[in-house]
Motif scaffolding. Structure first.
Motif, short mmCIF file in Angstrom:
data_model
loop_
_atom_site.label_atom_id
_atom_site.label_comp_id
_atom_site.label_asym_id
_atom_site.label_seq_id
_atom_site.Cartn_x
_atom_site.Cartn_y
_atom_site.Cartn_z
N GLU A 77 0.83 -1.21 0.00
CA GLU A 77 0.00 0.00 0.00
C GLU A 77 0.87 1.25 0.00
N LYS A 92 1.15 4.17 -2.97
CA LYS A 92 0.86 5.58 -2.71
C LYS A 92 2.03 6.46 -3.11
N GLU A 147 -3.91 12.08 2.07
CA GLU A 147 -4.19 12.78 0.82
C GLU A 147 -3.61 14.19 0.88
#
Length: 299
Positions: free
Chosen positions: A100, A104, A248
């Protein structure tokens, strides 16, 4: 003379630690932490004071438990630093969400059109976090204050370690021009969001409901160059085990505010809120010994 003795003592300790079994290293680190943060000592009193400010509703028993968890975390942090400095750390095997995290990082690389400011803090293991990004193809520039207590240790041990996987390091004082050049080249720079920076370079924010000061440089960079502003953390999940959190990008630019200083304050507060939210999740992993709520010198 004292600084040279300290430097050679650290070099000797690191040399010896290359051959020490991990349980011995962890045991030594625990002894050092217990001595440095002894019950009733100055450092423990400061940590308890800061925890009480941040969590006024917690009982004395709960605060004592947090201090003990903090000691456990510090012992692991010190041991991991020795392992990293002596090339004994597994930077990929230590990540519980490796796939993961790598996905990202790759997504950030594709999004990067204006440079990236990584919002980092003294949380979890921030040194491991920086090297993890570099190893996975995202070296950058680290904005860090040179160690004033012993520049020999900083120049000959700490800085070479930070540069080992491709990072560059710039002194925090006067770093804005260097950061501007970096962002124009669409590269990444890591900046701490949890340091007490007094005016004129700092601006007042609310941190756990109390007045604090934080650098306004990141807000200035956002308004001038509009880079991606990405909070990242290496959250400890066990002995030499971490979860890499990559939030984010924060796009907030306080368009509803006209006054320049208030715009900078609002943006800086936004970044501070992200840090506070993460600390509230696992409070023992932040550096509570820092004088985060200290008043600036001119007050």
């Amino acid at each position: 003379m004292r600084k040279h003795l300290e430097y050679y003592a650290v070099r000797t300790l690191l040399g010896a630690s290359r051959f020490m079994p991990r349980p011995v290293l962890y045991g030594l680190a625990r002894l050092i932490v217990e001595r440095s943060y002894a019950p009733g000592g100055r450092r423990e009193r400061r940590i308890l004071e800061h925890l009480a400010l941040a969590f006024p509703d917690k009982s004395a028993k709960d605060l004592d438990r947090l201090v003990e968890e903090y000691r456990w975390h510090k012992a692991h942090f010190y041991t991991e630093m020795v392992l990293m400095l002596t090339n004994r750390m597994d930077y990929r095997g230590s990540i519980v969400n490796l796939k993961e995290a790598q996905e990202k990082i790759e997504a950030l690389r594709k999004q990067n059109e204006r440079g990236i400011v990584f919002l980092v803090s003294h949380y979890g293991n921030w040194e491991f976090l920086a090297q993890f990004f570099a190893i996975n193809g995202f070296p950058g520039t680290l904005v860090a204050k040179a160690q004033s207590k012993n520049p020999l240790i900083d120049e000959r041990i700490i800085q070479p370690y930070r540069q080992r996987f491709g990072h560059r390091v710039v002194e925090r004082k006067g770093a804005l021009r260097s950061i501007a050049r970096i962002l124009k080249k669409r590269e990444g720079v890591g900046m701490h969001i949890d340091q007490m920076i007094p005016p004129p370079n700092g601006i007042e924010v609310q941190f756990f409901g109390h007045r604090a000061y934080a650098s306004k440089s990141m807000a200035q960079m956002k308004l001038k160059f509009d880079p991606l502003m990405v909070p990242i953390f290496a959250v400890r999940k066990g002995r030499e085990q971490f979860r890499i959190l990559i939030d984010e990008p924060i796009e907030y630019v306080a368009d509803e505010i006209d006054a320049s200083d208030e715009k900078l304050r609002a943006i800086t507060q936004c970044y501070t809120n992200v840090l506070e939210k993460q600390i509230r999740r696992e409070a023992s992993q932040w550096e509570w010994a820092y004088q985060r709520w200290r008043k600036p010198n001119n007050e």
